[in-house]
Design an enzyme around this catalytic site. Sequence first.
Site, PDB file in Angstrom:
ATOM      1  N   HIS A  91       0.800  -1.250  -0.037  1.00  0.00           N
ATOM      2  CA  HIS A  91      -0.177  -0.075  -0.132  1.00  0.00           C
ATOM      3  C   HIS A  91       0.772   1.272  -0.032  1.00  0.00           C
ATOM      4  O   HIS A  91       1.797   1.443   0.647  1.00  0.00           O
ATOM      5  CB  HIS A  91      -0.941  -0.129   1.249  1.00  0.00           C
ATOM      6  CG  HIS A  91      -1.953   1.219   1.323  1.00  0.00           C
ATOM      7  ND1 HIS A  91      -2.804   1.183   0.498  1.00  0.00           N
ATOM      8  CD2 HIS A  91      -2.043   2.329   2.085  1.00  0.00           C
ATOM      9  CE1 HIS A  91      -3.610   2.348   0.694  1.00  0.00           C
ATOM     10  NE2 HIS A  91      -3.092   2.978   1.580  1.00  0.00           N
ATOM     11  N   VAL A 133       1.245  -2.435   5.810  1.00  0.00           N
ATOM     12  CA  VAL A 133       2.242  -2.036   4.621  1.00  0.00           C
ATOM     13  C   VAL A 133       1.869  -2.905   3.262  1.00  0.00           C
ATOM     14  O   VAL A 133       2.595  -2.777   2.276  1.00  0.00           O
ATOM     15  CB  VAL A 133       3.530  -2.714   5.228  1.00  0.00           C
ATOM     16  CG1 VAL A 133       4.557  -2.620   4.181  1.00  0.00           C
ATOM     17  CG2 VAL A 133       3.863  -1.674   6.536  1.00  0.00           C
ATOM     18  N   GLU A 134       0.868  -4.024   3.563  1.00  0.00           N
ATOM     19  CA  GLU A 134       0.563  -4.677   2.398  1.00  0.00           C
ATOM     20  C   GLU A 134      -0.872  -4.175   1.709  1.00  0.00           C
ATOM     21  O   GLU A 134      -0.968  -3.217   1.016  1.00  0.00           O
ATOM     22  CB  GLU A 134       0.564  -6.115   2.764  1.00  0.00           C
ATOM     23  CG  GLU A 134       1.920  -6.549   3.132  1.00  0.00           C
ATOM     24  CD  GLU A 134       1.829  -8.192   3.558  1.00  0.00           C
ATOM     25  OE1 GLU A 134       1.811  -8.974   2.900  1.00  0.00           O
ATOM     26  OE2 GLU A 134       2.204  -8.370   4.780  1.00  0.00           O
ATOM     27  N   MET A 135      -2.045  -4.861   2.026  1.00  0.00           N
ATOM     28  CA  MET A 135      -3.278  -4.395   1.369  1.00  0.00           C
ATOM     29  C   MET A 135      -3.930  -3.353   2.347  1.00  0.00           C
ATOM     30  O   MET A 135      -4.785  -2.908   1.705  1.00  0.00           O
ATOM     31  CB  MET A 135      -4.096  -5.786   1.129  1.00  0.00           C
ATOM     32  CG  MET A 135      -3.412  -6.809   0.299  1.00  0.00           C
ATOM     33  SD  MET A 135      -4.216  -8.232  -0.034  1.00  0.00           S
ATOM     34  CE  MET A 135      -5.444  -7.891  -1.065  1.00  0.00           C
TER      35      MET A 135
END
Length: 344
Positions: A91, A133-135
């Site tokens: 993200h 930090v990801e989705m």
Amino acid sequence: MRKYSAVLLILFIFAANLFGQEIFEKAKNTFKPIPQEPPAIKGNPLTDAKIKLGKYLYFDPRLSKSALISCNTCHNVGLGGSDYQKTGTGHAWQHGPRNDPTTFNAVFNSSQFWDGRAKDLAEQAKGPLSNPVEMASDEERIIKTLKSMPEYVDLFKKAFPDAKKAITLDNVAKAIEAFEATLVTPDSKFDKFLRGDKSALNEKELSGLKAFFDYGCESCHGGLNMGGTSLMKFGLVEMPSEDIIAGDMGRYEVTKKESDKYVFKVPTLRNVALTSPYFHSGTVWELAEAVKIMAKTQVGVDLSENETDNIVSFLKTLTGKQPKIEYPILPEATSETPKPVHSK
């Protein structure tokens, strides 16, 4: 003279056949070929409806806050189930701390993530969804997104016909797990060898397999998935350089046990030629270099160029038949579907 040469030739052929037979027997007792079909999953029966739903969810970027990142972003089915990145890009272009492991054959692992903190693929699937930090999404947004699309409502009912509430985060994870379970890669050259085709490996590849055994690599990279079923300290004999460790203490970050410092899940070697860069830090791009580092840090051996080349040749025989996945036409969004948010 001709008679002498003929005898030498016969002895050479006999010795080569004996060498091949010994390696074959040891390999057959140490490894298993990847099966053609996915295994049964305890507590999550595989059905066509669930696998179809899981496929949609795996490819749907709208499960992320930005509506840009899907499971396939970091575990690309066209790139060996990996992403050809040092560490995952998530993200708002943030970079995760670790390299993204392949989803191919991950169903055969005994735990998931580099630190082994997830017991199965369903538990693993939940992690990236809410990781900032990801989705960077959350359960409320995910459920709202899925309920906003009539086609998804119908898909969940078909996939979970006995559920009082079909659209739940647990069922999202179970559906993704069901699809990922189908991402198996059978029929590698090595699998054919294990099934009895002794001509499947050439002399160089057999020499690499012998070296693999000689240095005890199978003690961690044995079994069906040639890894994925144990956790081991990275640096048993000699710690790797700091740029490879990258300040990551592995499982210690989960347990806080001194004995778990620098302990990581042993990765599968299946399709390893397709999944560079290597190690949890993703700092090593060449397979030959990764092989040398493992020999030095785990066994205390400086491999020769010839040994390294032979082992790499063997590792390339572990590339199986890649799953052919047709990109799905995803359910149509409605006015109720949450809009993308790109800020942190």
